[in-house]
Motif scaffolding. Structure first.
Motif, PDB file in Angstrom:
ATOM      1  N   LYS A  40      12.184 -11.023   9.260  1.00  0.00           N
ATOM      2  CA  LYS A  40      11.185 -11.686   8.420  1.00  0.00           C
ATOM      3  C   LYS A  40      11.267 -11.129   7.007  1.00  0.00           C
ATOM      4  O   LYS A  40      11.172  -9.916   6.809  1.00  0.00           O
ATOM      5  N   LYS A  41      11.427 -11.996   6.055  1.00  0.00           N
ATOM      6  CA  LYS A  41      11.656 -11.583   4.665  1.00  0.00           C
ATOM      7  C   LYS A  41      10.328 -11.294   3.971  1.00  0.00           C
ATOM      8  O   LYS A  41       9.982 -11.907   2.953  1.00  0.00           O
ATOM      9  N   GLN A  42       9.604 -10.350   4.558  1.00  0.00           N
ATOM     10  CA  GLN A  42       8.306  -9.950   4.006  1.00  0.00           C
ATOM     11  C   GLN A  42       8.176  -8.434   4.038  1.00  0.00           C
ATOM     12  O   GLN A  42       8.875  -7.740   4.786  1.00  0.00           O
ATOM     13  N   LEU A  43       7.254  -7.942   3.218  1.00  0.00           N
ATOM     14  CA  LEU A  43       6.896  -6.533   3.208  1.00  0.00           C
ATOM     15  C   LEU A  43       5.726  -6.338   4.158  1.00  0.00           C
ATOM     16  O   LEU A  43       4.652  -6.912   3.956  1.00  0.00           O
ATOM     17  N   PHE A  44       5.926  -5.528   5.198  1.00  0.00           N
ATOM     18  CA  PHE A  44       4.891  -5.346   6.223  1.00  0.00           C
ATOM     19  C   PHE A  44       4.170  -4.017   6.045  1.00  0.00           C
ATOM     20  O   PHE A  44       4.791  -2.964   5.903  1.00  0.00           O
ATOM     21  N   TRP A  45       2.843  -4.086   6.066  1.00  0.00           N
ATOM     22  CA  TRP A  45       1.986  -2.905   6.170  1.00  0.00           C
ATOM     23  C   TRP A  45       0.628  -3.356   6.655  1.00  0.00           C
ATOM     24  O   TRP A  45      -0.060  -4.133   5.991  1.00  0.00           O
ATOM     25  N   HIS A  46       0.226  -2.884   7.826  1.00  0.00           N
ATOM     26  CA  HIS A  46      -1.122  -3.101   8.342  1.00  0.00           C
ATOM     27  C   HIS A  46      -1.695  -1.717   8.645  1.00  0.00           C
ATOM     28  O   HIS A  46      -1.098  -0.949   9.411  1.00  0.00           O
ATOM     29  N   GLY A  47      -2.817  -1.387   8.067  1.00  0.00           N
ATOM     30  CA  GLY A  47      -3.370  -0.063   8.316  1.00  0.00           C
ATOM     31  C   GLY A  47      -4.743   0.110   7.709  1.00  0.00           C
ATOM     32  O   GLY A  47      -5.359  -0.839   7.197  1.00  0.00           O
ATOM     33  N   ARG A  49      -3.863   3.332  -1.300  1.00  0.00           N
ATOM     34  CA  ARG A  49      -3.618   2.167  -0.459  1.00  0.00           C
ATOM     35  C   ARG A  49      -4.292   0.916  -1.018  1.00  0.00           C
ATOM     36  O   ARG A  49      -3.814  -0.202  -0.813  1.00  0.00           O
ATOM     37  N   GLY A  50      -5.381   1.116  -1.729  1.00  0.00           N
ATOM     38  CA  GLY A  50      -6.021  -0.014  -2.384  1.00  0.00           C
ATOM     39  C   GLY A  50      -5.115  -0.628  -3.444  1.00  0.00           C
ATOM     40  O   GLY A  50      -5.105  -1.852  -3.642  1.00  0.00           O
ATOM     41  N   LYS A  51      -4.341   0.198  -4.121  1.00  0.00           N
ATOM     42  CA  LYS A  51      -3.409  -0.306  -5.132  1.00  0.00           C
ATOM     43  C   LYS A  51      -2.276  -1.095  -4.484  1.00  0.00           C
ATOM     44  O   LYS A  51      -1.781  -2.067  -5.067  1.00  0.00           O
ATOM     45  N   LEU A  52      -1.853  -0.671  -3.289  1.00  0.00           N
ATOM     46  CA  LEU A  52      -0.860  -1.461  -2.557  1.00  0.00           C
ATOM     47  C   LEU A  52      -1.434  -2.830  -2.221  1.00  0.00           C
ATOM     48  O   LEU A  52      -0.758  -3.858  -2.398  1.00  0.00           O
ATOM     49  N   MET A  53      -2.678  -2.857  -1.748  1.00  0.00           N
ATOM     50  CA  MET A  53      -3.319  -4.135  -1.410  1.00  0.00           C
ATOM     51  C   MET A  53      -3.381  -5.052  -2.624  1.00  0.00           C
ATOM     52  O   MET A  53      -3.078  -6.248  -2.534  1.00  0.00           O
ATOM     53  N   ASP A  54      -3.746  -4.491  -3.777  1.00  0.00           N
ATOM     54  CA  ASP A  54      -3.856  -5.294  -4.994  1.00  0.00           C
ATOM     55  C   ASP A  54      -2.494  -5.827  -5.434  1.00  0.00           C
ATOM     56  O   ASP A  54      -2.370  -6.998  -5.817  1.00  0.00           O
ATOM     57  N   ALA A  55      -1.462  -4.957  -5.357  1.00  0.00           N
ATOM     58  CA  ALA A  55      -0.135  -5.354  -5.829  1.00  0.00           C
ATOM     59  C   ALA A  55       0.488  -6.423  -4.933  1.00  0.00           C
ATOM     60  O   ALA A  55       1.295  -7.231  -5.396  1.00  0.00           O
ATOM     61  N   ALA A  56       0.110  -6.428  -3.646  1.00  0.00           N
ATOM     62  CA  ALA A  56       0.702  -7.376  -2.701  1.00  0.00           C
ATOM     63  C   ALA A  56      -0.140  -8.632  -2.523  1.00  0.00           C
ATOM     64  O   ALA A  56       0.317  -9.606  -1.914  1.00  0.00           O
ATOM     65  N   SER A  57      -1.337  -8.632  -3.059  1.00  0.00           N
ATOM     66  CA  SER A  57      -2.267  -9.754  -2.838  1.00  0.00           C
ATOM     67  C   SER A  57      -1.699 -11.067  -3.374  1.00  0.00           C
ATOM     68  O   SER A  57      -1.267 -11.162  -4.525  1.00  0.00           O
ATOM     69  N   GLY A  58      -1.680 -12.074  -2.508  1.00  0.00           N
ATOM     70  CA  GLY A  58      -1.271 -13.406  -2.918  1.00  0.00           C
ATOM     71  C   GLY A  58       0.215 -13.611  -3.071  1.00  0.00           C
ATOM     72  O   GLY A  58       0.654 -14.704  -3.463  1.00  0.00           O
ATOM     73  N   SER A 102       4.076 -14.216  -1.909  1.00  0.00           N
ATOM     74  CA  SER A 102       4.723 -14.903  -0.780  1.00  0.00           C
ATOM     75  C   SER A 102       5.484 -13.931   0.111  1.00  0.00           C
ATOM     76  O   SER A 102       5.691 -14.201   1.300  1.00  0.00           O
ATOM     77  N   TRP A 103       5.862 -12.807  -0.465  1.00  0.00           N
ATOM     78  CA  TRP A 103       6.627 -11.818   0.310  1.00  0.00           C
ATOM     79  C   TRP A 103       5.723 -10.831   1.048  1.00  0.00           C
ATOM     80  O   TRP A 103       6.208  -9.904   1.695  1.00  0.00           O
ATOM     81  N   SER A 104       4.446 -11.004   0.988  1.00  0.00           N
ATOM     82  CA  SER A 104       3.510  -9.994   1.497  1.00  0.00           C
ATOM     83  C   SER A 104       2.994 -10.283   2.908  1.00  0.00           C
ATOM     84  O   SER A 104       2.529 -11.390   3.199  1.00  0.00           O
ATOM     85  N   PHE A 160      11.324  -5.635   5.215  1.00  0.00           N
ATOM     86  CA  PHE A 160      10.792  -4.628   4.303  1.00  0.00           C
ATOM     87  C   PHE A 160       9.539  -3.992   4.910  1.00  0.00           C
ATOM     88  O   PHE A 160       8.673  -4.694   5.437  1.00  0.00           O
ATOM     89  N   LEU A 161       9.458  -2.671   4.797  1.00  0.00           N
ATOM     90  CA  LEU A 161       8.344  -1.921   5.376  1.00  0.00           C
ATOM     91  C   LEU A 161       7.743  -1.022   4.310  1.00  0.00           C
ATOM     92  O   LEU A 161       8.449  -0.211   3.690  1.00  0.00           O
ATOM     93  N   ALA A 162       6.439  -1.140   4.086  1.00  0.00           N
ATOM     94  CA  ALA A 162       5.762  -0.302   3.100  1.00  0.00           C
ATOM     95  C   ALA A 162       5.346   1.017   3.743  1.00  0.00           C
ATOM     96  O   ALA A 162       4.857   1.053   4.878  1.00  0.00           O
ATOM     97  N   HIS A 163       5.553   2.090   2.999  1.00  0.00           N
ATOM     98  CA  HIS A 163       5.150   3.418   3.457  1.00  0.00           C
ATOM     99  C   HIS A 163       4.191   4.011   2.429  1.00  0.00           C
ATOM    100  O   HIS A 163       4.489   4.038   1.235  1.00  0.00           O
ATOM    101  N   THR A 164       3.014   4.460   2.899  1.00  0.00           N
ATOM    102  CA  THR A 164       2.040   5.063   1.999  1.00  0.00           C
ATOM    103  C   THR A 164       1.523   6.372   2.586  1.00  0.00           C
ATOM    104  O   THR A 164       1.408   6.516   3.802  1.00  0.00           O
ATOM    105  N   GLU A 165       1.202   7.305   1.726  1.00  0.00           N
ATOM    106  CA  GLU A 165       0.547   8.528   2.174  1.00  0.00           C
ATOM    107  C   GLU A 165      -0.901   8.215   2.529  1.00  0.00           C
ATOM    108  O   GLU A 165      -1.478   7.246   2.022  1.00  0.00           O
TER     109      GLU A 165
END
Length: 442
Positions: free
Chosen positions: A248-255, A264-273, A275-277, A305-310
């Protein structure tokens, strides 16, 4: 040839010299054994602090000279020799050697170690002639399995090593918290660069992580490999692996955003809306949302693609993501882990992609990777080659533990004593053998 026999008088004088020498040696040894303890109880022995040096490169005649790490054969071998560990994992020991260098001119003393209170999930242990003993264990419910997992993993690294009796004796303390409180020389799962006195150890997940249903590390690696390489049997048929181009040609992160809302809030904002999110927050208080949003760890690998956050500090899922043949995208990290020296973010050897901590360049880098799938696939393949099949193997973990023992011992100024005198004057063991301790741990 005639060899003259010494006279009886000469023999007697020679024997007396031996006895006198032995007696003087005994007096000196006794002094060093017992003069260094204010309490009068022998808990350690002062020793010379000598830096540990890795063995020399193997010569042409050395049996290891032609040895190479073969993942199919060696990945799960917890008993590689010291030379084989060095050949297989040349980048593995950066953080350990850094901590050893920090303490080389200020060696660890028994008084320093003994002054650290064992509380809030901390563990105090000893390795004596290659055997593991538990001296103290401050049980905390939320990290109790972590403490046991780390002891199990350390015990495994010892038990699998044929030469374990020749490993140095050490006494140590580690914390099971998400981060240390800055005490030196405590062992911890993570640390920041400025915490030079902290010693990095492999995290608990290399044994198992039951709280998030990941299970034993070897099992999750097999499930991940089955997604990427095939080999899994379903309904009697062997399933082929998932090709990178078919993911799947998307960046995955559920957490959970709550563990680090700013980052992590900044990740949510950057990925919001975008198509790759496929980035979303899980509401752990809502069982329905958890059921719909929580994905088994191996199924993360179905995404390109997989997002990794501290989180509060390091994120325990990081090493699992890096087992996938996917592109891990991480912000610049401030919390170090044992394998981080093997991470490469630039050039043809890159095995992950780094964005800034604000995620301001995430959209641009995602666009580039989607437009250049050959670059993305090269990074994913590098991750498999250098991380999944090398620095994140169980073999590497065991090698890391033993190098930690050697380097820690090299800058420790005392030799721990397994026995001490009790209040009744009788000798008693200071620690409990791990095999016995774990049977009573609950």
């Amino acid at each position: 040839m005639h060899i003259p026999t010494p006279s009886l008088r000469g023999q007697s004088l020679w024997i007396r010299c031996i006895y006198v020498g032995a007696f003087i040696s005994f007096i000196i040894l006794t002094y060093f054994l017992f003069d260094n303890h204010s309490s009068g109880t022998a808990k350690y022995v002062i020793k010379s602090s000598t830096a540990y040096h890795a063995p020399p490169s193997p010569s042409a005649n050395d049996t290891n000279a032609q040895w190479e790490f073969v993942v199919e054969r060696d990945a799960d071998n917890h008993g590689l020799s010291e030379e084989q560990c060095r050949i297989a994992f040349p980048k593995l020991y950066f953080e350990i050697d850094k901590s050893a260098a920090f303490r080389e001119n200020n060696p660890i003393t028994f008084k320093e170690l003994d002054s650290i209170p064992i509380e809030d999930g901390m563990v105090r242990g000893m390795i004596h002639h290659g055997e593991l003993y538990v001296i103290d264990f401050a049980k905390v419910t939320v990290t109790f399995t972590r403490g046991k997992a780390s002891l199990y993993a350390l015990h495994r690294a010892l038990a699998a090593f044929p030469d374990r009796q020749n490993l140095p004796n050490i006494e140590f303390i580690y914390t099971t918290e998400d981060m240390s409180r800055g005490e030196s020389p405590v062992w911890a799962y993570t640390k920041r660069d400025d915490e030079e006195g902290i010693w990095l150890m492999p995290d608990f997940g290399y044994w198992s992580w039951p709280e998030v249903s990941v299970g034993p590390y070897k099992d999750i690696r097999q499930r991940i490999a089955a997604i990427d390489d095939g080999g899994m049997t379903v309904n009697g048929k062997v399933v082929s692996g998932l090709k990178f181009k078919d993911k799947k040609k998307q960046l995955f992160w559920h957490g959970s955003v709550a563990t680090n809302p700013e980052l992590r809030g900044k990740l949510m904002d950057a990925a919001s809306g975008k198509s790759w999110s496929s980035v979303k927050s899980i509401n752990w208080g809502d069982p329905k949302d958890v059921e719909q949003s929580l994905l088994p760890m191996e199924d993360h690998c179905r995404y390109m693609f997989l997002a990794h956050t501290e989180g509060r500090s390091f994120s325990g899922r990081g090493k699992y993501l890096m087992n996938c043949r996917s592109v891990v995208i991480s912000h610049s990290m401030i919390w170090r882990e044992a394998h981080h020296a093997a991470l490469v973010a630039t050039g043809t050897d890159a095995n992950y992609v780094e964005v800034d901590r604000e995620f301001s360049d995430l959209d641009r880098k995602m666009g580039y990777l989607l437009d250049n799938p050959e670059v993305a696939e090269r990074i994913a393949n590098n991750a498999v080659k250098t991380l999944r099949d090398r620095y994140l193997t169980p073999a590497a973990e065991a090698c890391y533990w033993r190098h930690l023992i050697r380097q820690y011992a090299a800058v420790s100024k005392f030799e721990p004593a397994l026995y001490e005198k009790g209040s009744d004057g009788k000798e008693k063991m200071r620690g409990v053998p791990f095999e016995s301790w774990v049977l009573n741990a609950s």
